[in-house]
Design a protein around this motif. Structure first.
Motif, PDB file in Angstrom:
ATOM      1  N   LYS A 105       0.927  -1.286  -0.014  1.00  0.00           N
ATOM      2  CA  LYS A 105      -0.208  -0.119   0.019  1.00  0.00           C
ATOM      3  C   LYS A 105       0.927   1.299  -0.019  1.00  0.00           C
ATOM      4  CE  LYS A 105      -4.233  -2.236   1.767  1.00  0.00           C
ATOM      5  NZ  LYS A 105      -5.460  -2.031   2.751  1.00  0.00           N
ATOM      6  N   ASP A 106       0.738   2.099   1.134  1.00  0.00           N
ATOM      7  CA  ASP A 106       1.462   3.343   1.206  1.00  0.00           C
ATOM      8  C   ASP A 106       2.815   3.228   1.662  1.00  0.00           C
ATOM      9  OD1 ASP A 106      -0.624   4.350  -0.020  1.00  0.00           O
ATOM     10  OD2 ASP A 106      -1.733   4.803   2.053  1.00  0.00           O
ATOM     11  N   SER A 107       3.426   2.137   1.855  1.00  0.00           N
ATOM     12  CA  SER A 107       4.821   1.886   2.595  1.00  0.00           C
ATOM     13  C   SER A 107       5.496   0.844   2.014  1.00  0.00           C
ATOM     14  CB  SER A 107       4.741   1.721   4.158  1.00  0.00           C
ATOM     15  OG  SER A 107       4.035   0.690   4.460  1.00  0.00           O
ATOM     16  N   SER A 108       7.004   1.200   2.349  1.00  0.00           N
ATOM     17  CA  SER A 108       7.809  -0.090   1.980  1.00  0.00           C
ATOM     18  C   SER A 108       8.952  -0.193   2.895  1.00  0.00           C
ATOM     19  CB  SER A 108       8.340   0.126   0.550  1.00  0.00           C
ATOM     20  OG  SER A 108       9.123   1.400   0.595  1.00  0.00           O
ATOM     21  N   PHE A 109       9.331  -1.368   3.077  1.00  0.00           N
ATOM     22  CA  PHE A 109      10.594  -1.501   3.872  1.00  0.00           C
ATOM     23  C   PHE A 109      11.675  -2.528   3.215  1.00  0.00           C
ATOM     24  CE2 PHE A 109       7.317  -4.511   4.852  1.00  0.00           C
ATOM     25  CZ  PHE A 109       8.033  -5.415   5.352  1.00  0.00           C
ATOM     26  N   GLU A 110      13.038  -2.517   3.445  1.00  0.00           N
ATOM     27  CA  GLU A 110      13.882  -3.175   3.083  1.00  0.00           C
ATOM     28  C   GLU A 110      14.607  -4.146   3.976  1.00  0.00           C
ATOM     29  OE1 GLU A 110      16.892  -0.609   1.051  1.00  0.00           O
ATOM     30  OE2 GLU A 110      15.411   0.174  -0.254  1.00  0.00           O
ATOM     31  N   VAL A 111      14.644  -5.632   3.626  1.00  0.00           N
ATOM     32  CA  VAL A 111      14.873  -6.481   4.552  1.00  0.00           C
ATOM     33  C   VAL A 111      15.767  -7.699   3.860  1.00  0.00           C
ATOM     34  CG1 VAL A 111      13.319  -6.028   6.910  1.00  0.00           C
ATOM     35  CG2 VAL A 111      12.763  -7.522   4.604  1.00  0.00           C
ATOM     36  N   PRO A 112      16.693  -8.317   4.463  1.00  0.00           N
ATOM     37  CA  PRO A 112      17.286  -9.662   4.025  1.00  0.00           C
ATOM     38  C   PRO A 112      16.565 -10.641   4.298  1.00  0.00           C
ATOM     39  CG  PRO A 112      18.403  -8.956   5.947  1.00  0.00           C
ATOM     40  CD  PRO A 112      17.450  -7.748   5.815  1.00  0.00           C
ATOM     41  N   LEU A 113      16.475 -11.545   3.109  1.00  0.00           N
ATOM     42  CA  LEU A 113      15.649 -12.995   3.340  1.00  0.00           C
ATOM     43  C   LEU A 113      16.711 -14.010   3.899  1.00  0.00           C
ATOM     44  CD1 LEU A 113      13.434 -13.023   0.149  1.00  0.00           C
ATOM     45  CD2 LEU A 113      12.943 -11.708   2.512  1.00  0.00           C
ATOM     46  N   PHE A 114      16.370 -14.754   4.795  1.00  0.00           N
ATOM     47  CA  PHE A 114      16.947 -15.946   5.241  1.00  0.00           C
ATOM     48  C   PHE A 114      16.157 -17.272   5.053  1.00  0.00           C
ATOM     49  CE2 PHE A 114      18.811 -12.381   7.325  1.00  0.00           C
ATOM     50  CZ  PHE A 114      20.130 -12.297   7.217  1.00  0.00           C
ATOM     51  N   TYR A 115      16.539 -18.090   4.542  1.00  0.00           N
ATOM     52  CA  TYR A 115      15.881 -19.273   4.273  1.00  0.00           C
ATOM     53  C   TYR A 115      16.331 -20.648   5.071  1.00  0.00           C
ATOM     54  CZ  TYR A 115      14.501 -17.079  -0.141  1.00  0.00           C
ATOM     55  OH  TYR A 115      14.161 -16.189  -0.922  1.00  0.00           O
ATOM     56  N   THR A 116      15.542 -21.181   5.577  1.00  0.00           N
ATOM     57  CA  THR A 116      15.793 -22.370   6.494  1.00  0.00           C
ATOM     58  C   THR A 116      16.518 -23.361   5.873  1.00  0.00           C
ATOM     59  OG1 THR A 116      13.594 -23.175   6.518  1.00  0.00           O
ATOM     60  CG2 THR A 116      13.881 -21.656   8.132  1.00  0.00           C
ATOM     61  N   HIS A 117      16.002 -23.545   4.419  1.00  0.00           N
ATOM     62  CA  HIS A 117      16.414 -24.637   3.928  1.00  0.00           C
ATOM     63  C   HIS A 117      17.466 -24.315   2.591  1.00  0.00           C
ATOM     64  CE1 HIS A 117      13.652 -26.793   5.931  1.00  0.00           C
ATOM     65  NE2 HIS A 117      13.455 -27.996   5.322  1.00  0.00           N
ATOM     66  N   VAL A 118      18.662 -24.966   2.529  1.00  0.00           N
ATOM     67  CA  VAL A 118      19.796 -24.291   1.574  1.00  0.00           C
ATOM     68  C   VAL A 118      19.078 -24.739   0.334  1.00  0.00           C
ATOM     69  CG1 VAL A 118      20.801 -26.836   1.167  1.00  0.00           C
ATOM     70  CG2 VAL A 118      22.072 -24.448   0.840  1.00  0.00           C
ATOM     71  N   GLU A 119      18.368 -25.483  -0.345  1.00  0.00           N
ATOM     72  CA  GLU A 119      17.808 -25.706  -1.487  1.00  0.00           C
ATOM     73  C   GLU A 119      16.900 -24.410  -1.899  1.00  0.00           C
ATOM     74  OE1 GLU A 119      15.386 -28.756   0.873  1.00  0.00           O
ATOM     75  OE2 GLU A 119      17.429 -27.916   0.817  1.00  0.00           O
ATOM     76  N   ASP A 120      16.183 -23.821  -0.927  1.00  0.00           N
ATOM     77  CA  ASP A 120      15.490 -22.688  -1.385  1.00  0.00           C
ATOM     78  C   ASP A 120      16.378 -21.632  -1.511  1.00  0.00           C
ATOM     79  OD1 ASP A 120      13.027 -24.426  -0.849  1.00  0.00           O
ATOM     80  OD2 ASP A 120      13.044 -23.818   0.950  1.00  0.00           O
ATOM     81  N   ALA A 121      17.474 -21.453  -0.754  1.00  0.00           N
ATOM     82  CA  ALA A 121      18.475 -20.323  -0.936  1.00  0.00           C
ATOM     83  C   ALA A 121      19.011 -20.393  -2.277  1.00  0.00           C
ATOM     84  CB  ALA A 121      19.588 -19.969   0.173  1.00  0.00           C
ATOM     85  N   LEU A 122      19.297 -21.741  -2.593  1.00  0.00           N
ATOM     86  CA  LEU A 122      19.922 -21.896  -4.140  1.00  0.00           C
ATOM     87  C   LEU A 122      19.125 -21.455  -5.259  1.00  0.00           C
ATOM     88  CD1 LEU A 122      21.714 -25.165  -3.220  1.00  0.00           C
ATOM     89  CD2 LEU A 122      22.977 -23.181  -3.691  1.00  0.00           C
ATOM     90  N   GLY A 123      17.651 -21.760  -4.892  1.00  0.00           N
ATOM     91  CA  GLY A 123      16.943 -21.291  -5.953  1.00  0.00           C
ATOM     92  C   GLY A 123      16.662 -19.662  -6.209  1.00  0.00           C
ATOM     93  N   GLU A 124      16.728 -18.949  -4.795  1.00  0.00           N
ATOM     94  CA  GLU A 124      16.897 -17.715  -4.901  1.00  0.00           C
ATOM     95  C   GLU A 124      18.042 -17.332  -5.283  1.00  0.00           C
ATOM     96  OE1 GLU A 124      15.448 -13.851  -4.663  1.00  0.00           O
ATOM     97  OE2 GLU A 124      14.250 -15.661  -4.221  1.00  0.00           O
TER      98      GLU A 124
END
Length: 251
Positions: free
Chosen positions: A87-106
């Motif tokens: 909506k009217d706001s935004s924020f910036e954050v890092p994403l941390f994945y619990t499973h390595v395969e998901d991080a590799l996909g990202e």
């Protein structure tokens, strides 16, 4: 570097990223039967600052630090931040994945959309990342298969969901001080394998060993409010994550 993910999420799925409005899945009537209800935020059971300033947080953080979570990072090892818009706001954050395969996909998506020299995934200890999450400084993304196994609908978006954990009370063991320690697994298959090993060593039938679920903030709150003689937890990361780190270190 900031990457925009507003195109991947609609407004309804971005809003649950804020603490206290994510969804969790809790056990109901079967080994993994669950009901889908709003999560109890860490802030509702104990204020984050009170927890992190308490004498017991150091020990809890050390336990959590046994679990690696993964983020796409630049050549300096700094996690890439993503711009979340609602909506009217935004924020910036890092994403941390619990499973390595998901991080590799990202990582593959990041290389296609915003290639940076030396971009790779890095492991980070969960204790500090959990503290960032509880104070709105990061997002922890659980594995989609795991949240479905914990009771989420098949079309659930992992973004904004609580991290599910799996446990079997019958395989708790005593530590060197005689205190019971219950393993909490981030992967259902790992919990089931532990049950199979316990049965092969001690006998019994696997169907008599019930695997139940809870979520990460619930486990931390239980530890924070536990008495000295109550069951402790051992957080067990996914075997795939440990294998990835082991392979990386062995070259």
């Amino acid at each position: 570097m900031t990457m925009r993910i507003s195109t991947l999420l609609n407004i309804g799925s971005v809003m649950p990223l804020l603490i206290g409005s994510a969804q969790s899945f809790v056990p109901a009537h079967g080994p993994l039967a669950a009901i889908h209800r709003p999560a109890s935020s860490l802030a509702q059971s104990s204020k984050p600052n009170e927890l992190f300033d308490s004498p017991g947080w150091g020990a809890i953080s050390q336990e959590l630090d046994q679990v690696p979570v993964f983020a796409v990072a630049n050549a300096e090892g700094q996690p890439i931040k993503y711009r979340i818009e609602r909506k009217d706001s935004s924020f910036e954050v890092p994403l941390f994945y619990t499973h390595v395969e998901d991080a590799l996909g990202e990582l593959e998506k990041a290389k296609e959309n915003t290639p940076l020299p030396g971009m790779d995934i890095n492991p980070y200890p969960l204790g500090g990342i959990f503290q960032m999450w509880a104070t709105d400084g990061a997002i922890i993304v659980p594995n989609k298969k795991s949240i479905i196994q914990a009771g989420a609908p098949p079309n659930a978006n992992p973004m904004g969901q609580q991290v599910p954990l799996f446990a079997c009370m019958e395989i708790a063991q005593e530590n060197e001080k005689g205190k019971p320690v219950l393993p909490l697994f981030f992967e259902l298959a790992d919990a089931q394998n532990a049950v199979s090993q316990a049965v092969s060593l001690d006998g019994g039938k696997e169907e008599d060993f019930e695997v139940v679920g809870l979520n990460l903030p619930e486990a931390v709150s239980l530890l924070a409010n536990s008495k000295e003689d109550t069951t402790a937890f051992q957080f067990v990361p996914p075997a795939s994550s440990l294998n990835h780190i082991r392979d990386y270190l062995s070259g």
